[in-house]
Design an enzyme around this catalytic site. Structure first.
Site, PDB file in Angstrom:
ATOM      1  CE  LYS A   1     -10.592 -35.796  21.907  1.00  0.00           C
ATOM      2  NZ  LYS A   1     -10.154 -34.566  22.715  1.00  0.00           N
TER       3      LYS A   1
ATOM      4  NE  ARG B   1      -5.011 -34.409  25.382  1.00  0.00           N
ATOM      5  CZ  ARG B   1      -5.891 -33.847  25.021  1.00  0.00           C
ATOM      6  NH1 ARG B   1      -6.871 -33.431  25.967  1.00  0.00           N
ATOM      7  NH2 ARG B   1      -6.084 -33.463  23.718  1.00  0.00           N
TER       8      ARG B   1
ATOM      9  NE  ARG C   1      -9.850 -28.625  15.843  1.00  0.00           N
ATOM     10  CZ  ARG C   1      -9.757 -29.412  16.632  1.00  0.00           C
ATOM     11  NH1 ARG C   1     -10.768 -30.151  16.999  1.00  0.00           N
ATOM     12  NH2 ARG C   1      -8.407 -29.751  17.278  1.00  0.00           N
TER      13      ARG C   1
ATOM     14  NE  ARG D   1      -7.908 -26.271  19.069  1.00  0.00           N
ATOM     15  CZ  ARG D   1      -8.189 -27.393  19.812  1.00  0.00           C
ATOM     16  NH1 ARG D   1      -9.585 -27.718  19.816  1.00  0.00           N
ATOM     17  NH2 ARG D   1      -7.294 -28.216  20.023  1.00  0.00           N
TER      18      ARG D   1
ATOM     19  NE  ARG E   1      -3.732 -30.880  19.610  1.00  0.00           N
ATOM     20  CZ  ARG E   1      -4.874 -30.725  19.064  1.00  0.00           C
ATOM     21  NH1 ARG E   1      -4.968 -30.089  17.888  1.00  0.00           N
ATOM     22  NH2 ARG E   1      -5.905 -31.132  19.645  1.00  0.00           N
TER      23      ARG E   1
END
Ligand code: AMP
Length: 198
Positions: A14, A89, A128, A134, A145
């Site tokens: 995204k 969301r 990632r 992160r 998530r």
């Protein structure tokens, strides 16, 4: 003025595609996740309130999120259009977005849903985590998530499908391949706009 929502599960790409879209069409990119991470880094009181939620992969409450979105919109009075990334969301957020935009004489024009198979998503997220560090990209948090996404965010697709605004895009392939598919969907909206102005 074309307003776009992009959404997809964690790891769907995204953020990457959103940056390319905003740049290609000259519209303003609003990413609530980026805003929240900035607030946490700055140590603001909002940051303090949401830190534990964001870092454990839970959604920030709707009221807080909608306020953050409202303020981001107000800071961009001259935007040529908006690209909403990571928002809405929940169904409540989608309804709030419609109300906010309506109060400005605007609306959501098109919604892009990036579709990526789950095994590919987990692989990308773990990668990632290694590259960007992160705090919300470790395995337990990733699982949370996904759960939040399935339970609260996936149903938002129906909200937009019912309005005839939802466009599914396969999110597998190179960044440029995916972006090419997105352009095929979005170009007509921007052409229409130019025709209308002429
Ligand atoms: P993202 O960068 O979009 O993946 O967002 C990172 C995290 O920020 C999410 O896992 C949530 O904790 C929080 N967040 C971002 N956008 C929203 C939203 N629209 N509603 C609730 N929480 C959000």
């Amino acid at each position: 003025m074309v307003n776009i929502v992009i959404f997809g599960p964690p790891g769907a790409g995204k953020g990457t595609q959103a940056q390319k879209i905003a740049q290609a069409y000259g519209i303003t990119h609003i990413a609530t996740g980026d805003i929240f991470r900035r607030e946490i880094r700055s140590g603001s009181s909002l940051g303090e309130q949401i830190k534990a939620l964001v870092e454990s992969g839970r959604l920030v409450p709707d009221e807080l999120t909608v306020e953050v979105l409202r303020s981001a919109l107000e800071q961009q009075p001259t935007a040529a259009g908006f690209l909403f990334d990571g928002f809405p969301r929940t169904n409540a957020q989608a309804e709030a977005l419609d109300r906010l935009l309506a109060s400005m004489g605007k609306k959501v024009d098109v919604v892009i849903a990036l579709d990526v198979p789950q095994e590919e998503l987990v692989k990308r997220l773990l990668q990632r985590a290694r590259q960007q560090g992160r705090a919300d990209d470790n395995e337990a948090v990733i699982r949370r998530r996904f759960e939040e996404y399935q339970r609260k965010t996936a149903p938002v697709q129906d909200y937009y499908a019912q309005q005839g605004k939802l466009q599914h895009i396969p999110g597998v392939g190179t960044i440029d391949e995916v972006f090419g598919r997105i352009r095929q969907v979005l170009d007509p909206y921007f052409l229409k706009q130019t025709d209308g102005a002429a």
